[in-house]
Enzyme design. Sequence first.
Site, short mmCIF file in Angstrom:
data_model
loop_
_atom_site.label_atom_id
_atom_site.label_comp_id
_atom_site.label_asym_id
_atom_site.label_seq_id
_atom_site.Cartn_x
_atom_site.Cartn_y
_atom_site.Cartn_z
N HIS A 41 0.85 -1.20 0.00
CA HIS A 41 0.00 0.00 0.00
C HIS A 41 0.89 1.25 0.00
O HIS A 41 2.06 1.19 0.40
CB HIS A 41 -0.89 0.01 1.23
CG HIS A 41 -1.93 -1.06 1.24
ND1 HIS A 41 -2.99 -1.07 2.12
CD2 HIS A 41 -2.07 -2.19 0.48
CE1 HIS A 41 -3.74 -2.14 1.90
NE2 HIS A 41 -3.20 -2.83 0.92
N GLU A 77 0.99 3.82 1.97
CA GLU A 77 1.53 4.15 3.28
C GLU A 77 2.69 3.23 3.65
O GLU A 77 3.70 3.68 4.19
CB GLU A 77 0.44 4.05 4.37
CG GLU A 77 -0.72 5.00 4.19
CD GLU A 77 -1.87 4.40 3.42
OE1 GLU A 77 -3.00 4.90 3.56
OE2 GLU A 77 -1.67 3.43 2.65
N CYS A 106 -5.87 1.81 5.95
CA CYS A 106 -6.54 0.57 6.34
C CYS A 106 -5.95 0.13 7.69
O CYS A 106 -4.96 0.69 8.15
CB CYS A 106 -6.31 -0.51 5.27
SG CYS A 106 -4.62 -1.14 5.23
N CYS A 121 -2.17 -0.54 7.56
CA CYS A 121 -1.36 0.67 7.44
C CYS A 121 -1.40 1.49 8.73
O CYS A 121 -0.37 2.02 9.16
CB CYS A 121 -1.82 1.51 6.25
SG CYS A 121 -1.46 0.71 4.66
#
Length: 157
Positions: A53, A55, A83, A86
């Site tokens: 992701h 992040e 999420c 993260c």
Amino acid sequence: MDDNEKFMRMAINRAKEGVDKGQTPFAAVIVKNDEVIACEHNLVWENTDITAHGEIQAIRTACKKLNSIDLSGSVIYSTCEPCPMCFTAIHWARIDKIICGARIDDAASFGFNELSVSNEKMKTEGNSKVEIVSGFMCDENIELFKYWESKNNKKTY
């Protein structure tokens, strides 16, 4: 334009670069002492790595750049509310503040398989000290999803 807007625009632009390369509309910028430490977009499809992701990519880059897993004193700007994975990485990296644009529900409305656990709930339940600013430049960040949706190569996860 204030610094928060400048750094969020940087994340938005990075996310657009990712979308243009077949990725999803997520990106993050990590700033410490007014210096950009990392600016990364999602690489899930490119790396065939569900954990890649925006992040996480930014945290990995920042840790390598600073040669530390402790990112205390930094702020992460994320195009979407992180999420749970993260958020947890942000907490473990000791990032002081999250400034995020679109919400988890916004990502879900575009077909992403999001867990509907907000950062605020994660913070409360996990007793995290990270400060959360949500909905920052939300409309501009939702436009990223529309931009992504307009592409023929769009894929969700």
